[in-house]
Design a protein around this motif. Structure first.
Motif, PDB file in Angstrom:
ATOM      1  N   LEU A  39       8.657  82.562  11.981  1.00 49.97           N
ATOM      2  CA  LEU A  39       9.178  83.667  12.787  1.00 49.97           C
ATOM      3  C   LEU A  39      10.458  83.276  13.512  1.00 49.97           C
ATOM      4  O   LEU A  39      11.279  84.121  13.837  1.00 49.97           O
ATOM      5  CB  LEU A  39       8.109  84.145  13.777  1.00 49.97           C
ATOM      6  CG  LEU A  39       6.954  84.871  13.059  1.00 49.97           C
ATOM      7  CD1 LEU A  39       5.813  85.144  14.014  1.00 49.97           C
ATOM      8  CD2 LEU A  39       7.425  86.166  12.404  1.00 49.97           C
ATOM      9  N   ALA A  40      10.599  81.977  13.754  1.00 47.93           N
ATOM     10  CA  ALA A  40      11.848  81.510  14.363  1.00 47.93           C
ATOM     11  C   ALA A  40      12.153  80.145  13.758  1.00 47.93           C
ATOM     12  O   ALA A  40      11.275  79.530  13.158  1.00 47.93           O
ATOM     13  CB  ALA A  40      11.682  81.405  15.873  1.00 47.93           C
ATOM     14  N   VAL A  41      13.409  79.714  13.923  1.00 47.69           N
ATOM     15  CA  VAL A  41      13.787  78.410  13.380  1.00 47.69           C
ATOM     16  C   VAL A  41      12.979  77.337  14.101  1.00 47.69           C
ATOM     17  O   VAL A  41      12.919  77.329  15.325  1.00 47.69           O
ATOM     18  CB  VAL A  41      15.289  78.152  13.640  1.00 47.69           C
ATOM     19  CG1 VAL A  41      15.667  76.771  13.145  1.00 47.69           C
ATOM     20  CG2 VAL A  41      16.136  79.223  12.977  1.00 47.69           C
ATOM     21  N   ASP A  42      12.309  76.451  13.371  1.00 54.84           N
ATOM     22  CA  ASP A  42      11.680  75.316  14.038  1.00 54.84           C
ATOM     23  C   ASP A  42      11.948  74.046  13.246  1.00 54.84           C
ATOM     24  O   ASP A  42      12.278  74.079  12.069  1.00 54.84           O
ATOM     25  CB  ASP A  42      10.190  75.552  14.321  1.00 54.84           C
ATOM     26  CG  ASP A  42       9.343  75.565  13.073  1.00 54.84           C
ATOM     27  OD1 ASP A  42       9.363  74.579  12.322  1.00 54.84           O
ATOM     28  OD2 ASP A  42       8.654  76.578  12.859  1.00 54.84           O
ATOM     29  N   GLU A  43      11.815  72.940  13.949  1.00 56.18           N
ATOM     30  CA  GLU A  43      12.204  71.645  13.391  1.00 56.18           C
ATOM     31  C   GLU A  43      11.396  71.290  12.140  1.00 56.18           C
ATOM     32  O   GLU A  43      11.957  70.840  11.144  1.00 56.18           O
ATOM     33  CB  GLU A  43      12.035  70.578  14.489  1.00 56.18           C
ATOM     34  CG  GLU A  43      12.545  69.212  14.134  1.00 56.18           C
ATOM     35  CD  GLU A  43      14.002  69.187  13.640  1.00 56.18           C
ATOM     36  OE1 GLU A  43      14.813  70.039  14.047  1.00 56.18           O
ATOM     37  OE2 GLU A  43      14.308  68.311  12.802  1.00 56.18           O
ATOM     38  N   GLN A  44      10.094  71.550  12.198  1.00 51.67           N
ATOM     39  CA  GLN A  44       9.257  71.188  11.051  1.00 51.67           C
ATOM     40  C   GLN A  44       9.679  71.964   9.796  1.00 51.67           C
ATOM     41  O   GLN A  44       9.760  71.406   8.698  1.00 51.67           O
ATOM     42  CB  GLN A  44       7.788  71.482  11.373  1.00 51.67           C
ATOM     43  CG  GLN A  44       6.846  70.823  10.372  1.00 51.67           C
ATOM     44  CD  GLN A  44       5.434  71.365  10.485  1.00 51.67           C
ATOM     45  OE1 GLN A  44       5.075  71.998  11.479  1.00 51.67           O
ATOM     46  NE2 GLN A  44       4.629  71.123   9.482  1.00 51.67           N
ATOM     47  N   MET A  45       9.966  73.240  10.005  1.00 49.19           N
ATOM     48  CA  MET A  45      10.397  74.079   8.889  1.00 49.19           C
ATOM     49  C   MET A  45      11.688  73.546   8.269  1.00 49.19           C
ATOM     50  O   MET A  45      11.832  73.454   7.055  1.00 49.19           O
ATOM     51  CB  MET A  45      10.630  75.492   9.421  1.00 49.19           C
ATOM     52  CG  MET A  45      11.297  76.408   8.440  1.00 49.19           C
ATOM     53  SD  MET A  45      12.011  77.785   9.347  1.00 49.19           S
ATOM     54  CE  MET A  45      12.110  78.993   8.080  1.00 49.19           C
ATOM     55  N   MET A  46      12.623  73.185   9.152  1.00 53.68           N
ATOM     56  CA  MET A  46      13.903  72.686   8.674  1.00 53.68           C
ATOM     57  C   MET A  46      13.731  71.386   7.902  1.00 53.68           C
ATOM     58  O   MET A  46      14.314  71.206   6.834  1.00 53.68           O
ATOM     59  CB  MET A  46      14.859  72.457   9.852  1.00 53.68           C
ATOM     60  CG  MET A  46      15.477  73.722  10.354  1.00 53.68           C
ATOM     61  SD  MET A  46      16.428  74.507   9.023  1.00 53.68           S
ATOM     62  CE  MET A  46      16.968  75.964   9.854  1.00 53.68           C
ATOM     63  N   ARG A  47      12.908  70.495   8.443  1.00 53.81           N
ATOM     64  CA  ARG A  47      12.695  69.203   7.771  1.00 53.81           C
ATOM     65  C   ARG A  47      12.060  69.416   6.408  1.00 53.81           C
ATOM     66  O   ARG A  47      12.408  68.760   5.438  1.00 53.81           O
ATOM     67  CB  ARG A  47      11.776  68.319   8.621  1.00 53.81           C
ATOM     68  CG  ARG A  47      12.574  67.561   9.619  1.00 53.81           C
ATOM     69  CD  ARG A  47      11.908  66.236   9.992  1.00 53.81           C
ATOM     70  NE  ARG A  47      12.168  66.035  11.391  1.00 53.81           N
ATOM     71  CZ  ARG A  47      11.259  65.964  12.325  1.00 53.81           C
ATOM     72  NH1 ARG A  47       9.987  66.017  12.020  1.00 53.81           N
ATOM     73  NH2 ARG A  47      11.606  65.830  13.574  1.00 53.81           N
ATOM     74  N   ARG A  69      22.052  72.650   8.605  1.00 48.98           N
ATOM     75  CA  ARG A  69      21.030  71.720   8.114  1.00 48.98           C
ATOM     76  C   ARG A  69      20.966  71.659   6.589  1.00 48.98           C
ATOM     77  O   ARG A  69      20.725  70.610   6.013  1.00 48.98           O
ATOM     78  CB  ARG A  69      19.649  72.158   8.634  1.00 48.98           C
ATOM     79  CG  ARG A  69      19.508  72.089  10.137  1.00 48.98           C
ATOM     80  CD  ARG A  69      19.530  70.668  10.664  1.00 48.98           C
ATOM     81  NE  ARG A  69      18.385  69.885  10.264  1.00 48.98           N
ATOM     82  CZ  ARG A  69      17.277  69.756  10.984  1.00 48.98           C
ATOM     83  NH1 ARG A  69      17.172  70.350  12.148  1.00 48.98           N
ATOM     84  NH2 ARG A  69      16.287  69.018  10.543  1.00 48.98           N
ATOM     85  N   LEU A  70      21.149  72.812   5.958  1.00 51.01           N
ATOM     86  CA  LEU A  70      20.860  72.898   4.524  1.00 51.01           C
ATOM     87  C   LEU A  70      22.106  72.894   3.639  1.00 51.01           C
ATOM     88  O   LEU A  70      22.013  72.656   2.455  1.00 51.01           O
ATOM     89  CB  LEU A  70      20.123  74.214   4.229  1.00 51.01           C
ATOM     90  CG  LEU A  70      18.620  74.246   4.218  1.00 51.01           C
ATOM     91  CD1 LEU A  70      18.165  75.587   3.664  1.00 51.01           C
ATOM     92  CD2 LEU A  70      18.033  73.120   3.368  1.00 51.01           C
ATOM     93  N   ASN A  71      23.253  73.209   4.249  1.00 44.43           N
ATOM     94  CA  ASN A  71      24.488  73.375   3.489  1.00 44.43           C
ATOM     95  C   ASN A  71      24.240  74.263   2.258  1.00 44.43           C
ATOM     96  O   ASN A  71      24.414  73.843   1.110  1.00 44.43           O
ATOM     97  CB  ASN A  71      25.031  71.995   3.088  1.00 44.43           C
ATOM     98  CG  ASN A  71      26.406  72.092   2.468  1.00 44.43           C
ATOM     99  OD1 ASN A  71      27.125  73.063   2.700  1.00 44.43           O
ATOM    100  ND2 ASN A  71      26.767  71.114   1.657  1.00 44.43           N
ATOM    101  N   PHE A  72      23.790  75.484   2.514  1.00 44.58           N
ATOM    102  CA  PHE A  72      23.442  76.382   1.408  1.00 44.58           C
ATOM    103  C   PHE A  72      24.694  76.884   0.669  1.00 44.58           C
ATOM    104  O   PHE A  72      25.826  76.670   1.126  1.00 44.58           O
ATOM    105  CB  PHE A  72      22.536  77.531   1.882  1.00 44.58           C
ATOM    106  CG  PHE A  72      23.076  78.366   3.014  1.00 44.58           C
ATOM    107  CD1 PHE A  72      24.198  79.168   2.845  1.00 44.58           C
ATOM    108  CD2 PHE A  72      22.440  78.391   4.256  1.00 44.58           C
ATOM    109  CE1 PHE A  72      24.680  79.963   3.874  1.00 44.58           C
ATOM    110  CE2 PHE A  72      22.927  79.181   5.299  1.00 44.58           C
ATOM    111  CZ  PHE A  72      24.045  79.968   5.105  1.00 44.58           C
ATOM    112  N   ASP A  73      24.472  77.560  -0.461  1.00 42.85           N
ATOM    113  CA  ASP A  73      25.602  77.989  -1.289  1.00 42.85           C
ATOM    114  C   ASP A  73      25.988  79.439  -1.083  1.00 42.85           C
ATOM    115  O   ASP A  73      27.115  79.835  -1.371  1.00 42.85           O
ATOM    116  CB  ASP A  73      25.265  77.790  -2.769  1.00 42.85           C
ATOM    117  CG  ASP A  73      24.915  76.344  -3.058  1.00 42.85           C
ATOM    118  OD1 ASP A  73      25.795  75.495  -2.874  1.00 42.85           O
ATOM    119  OD2 ASP A  73      23.756  76.062  -3.430  1.00 42.85           O
TER     120      ASP A  73
END
Ligand code: GDP
Length: 294
Positions: free
Chosen positions: A193-201, A237-241
């Motif tokens: 539901l919101a950006v969180d550290e675990q999700m990003m990792r 974090r992801l450097n998406f395209d």
């Protein structure tokens, strides 16, 4: 779509009506109105300022032609600048590798799973075999939702309901695709539901492990500046395209469509305009600018 912005821009151009030429004095009010219209559409203030400064410079630098009125000239300049602001030209997804892998990221509710089904349909139409992968290890319902969509669009869905390791699931899915001659793999990851550290990792780890040919960030356009800020956080974090803007059918303002490219420096590649599987288009900046200007 974006009706308010269209109306306000139209009104801004009318302030030039009756003027014989564009001068610093008579263009000032128009520029101010254009800037206000953009900010009201939820365009990032800095972006609105930069683009209107460019419009002003451009207008002042033009020779006055007798064949076009200052209003028409200004409309053309704004069209060109809005097109540039949204990226200039259409950018395609890159499908490299066998199989080519597309990784989807985004918050829960952004329309990610719906988009996965739409993208699968889109690629299938190009006569390529597709495998959808359900990689949400937190919500069993998300796996079921993708399965229903897969059935609906006639695309196989890979899942491992008992595996809690998204890196492993993705790697196994790619191996399965190779063995079963699927040319494109679309991985739907967990949304929060919101950006969180675990999700990003977690999604960073998936990206590192599978090295997709395309990483797309899916975002709800109706959230305006929030969409732009979330895109920035994910991109850092992801450097998406590329970006997929969803729910454009319900977006009456247009701020995300207009400012994401400038703020995040990544192209919008697709727009989603409804819940039906066919409601997907590639993003053409010039067509969007045309629609805004009516
Ligand atoms: P996810 O949690 O990111 O996977 O989001 P879903 O794909 O489940 O979509 C959330 C809701 O938004 C669902 O009710 C979808 O039908 C709806 N939705 C998705 N894309 C669009 C769109 O482009 N327009 C509209 N109006 N609704 C959409």
């Amino acid at each position: 779509m974006f009706d308010n912005l269209s109306t306000k821009l139209d009104k801004a151009f009318k302030t030039l009506k009756g003027q014989g030429s564009i001068t610093e004095i008579n263009v000032a009010a128009t520029i101010k109105e254009i800037r206000r219209a953009l900010v009201d559409a939820d365009v990032n203030y800095k972006v609105a300022k930069e683009v209107t400064d460019k419009i002003k410079d451009e207008a002042m630098g033009r020779d006055v032609l007798t064949t076009v009125s200052p209003g028409q000239l200004m409309t053309k300049i704004v069209y060109d600048e809005l097109t540039q602001l949204m990226g200039g030209t259409k950018e395609d997804v890159v499908l490299k590798g066998d199989p080519a892998v597309i990784l989807l990221s985004g918050l829960q509710g952004s329309g990610k799973t719906t988009f996965a089904g739409k993208l699968a349909t889109f690629i299938k139409k190009q006569n390529r075999t597709v495998l959808l992968v359900a990689c949400d290890i937190y919500r069993p319902a998300a796996i079921d939702q993708l399965k229903v969509l897969g059935e609906q669009v006639g695309v196989e869905v890979y899942s491992e309901p008992d595996n809690k390791n998204p890196v492993e699931i993705s790697q196994n899915a790619i191996a399965y695709a190779k063995k079963n001659n699927k040319k494109v793999v679309i991985i739907d990851t967990a949304g929060r539901l919101a950006v969180d550290e675990q999700m990003m990792r977690e999604i960073e780890a998936v990206k590192r492990a599978i090295n997709p040919s395309e990483t797309l960030f899916v975002v709800d356009s109706m959230t305006g500046q929030d969409a732009v800020n979330t895109a920035k956080t994910f991109n850092d974090r992801l450097n998406f395209d590329g970006v997929v803007l969803t729910k454009l059918d319900g977006d009456s303002r247009g701020g995300a469509a207009l400012s994401i490219r400038a703020v995040v420096e990544k192209p919008i590649k697709f727009i989603s305009t409804g819940e039906k599987m066919e409601a997907l288009d590639m993003f053409y900046p010039e067509r969007m600018a045309q629609r805004i200007l009516g």
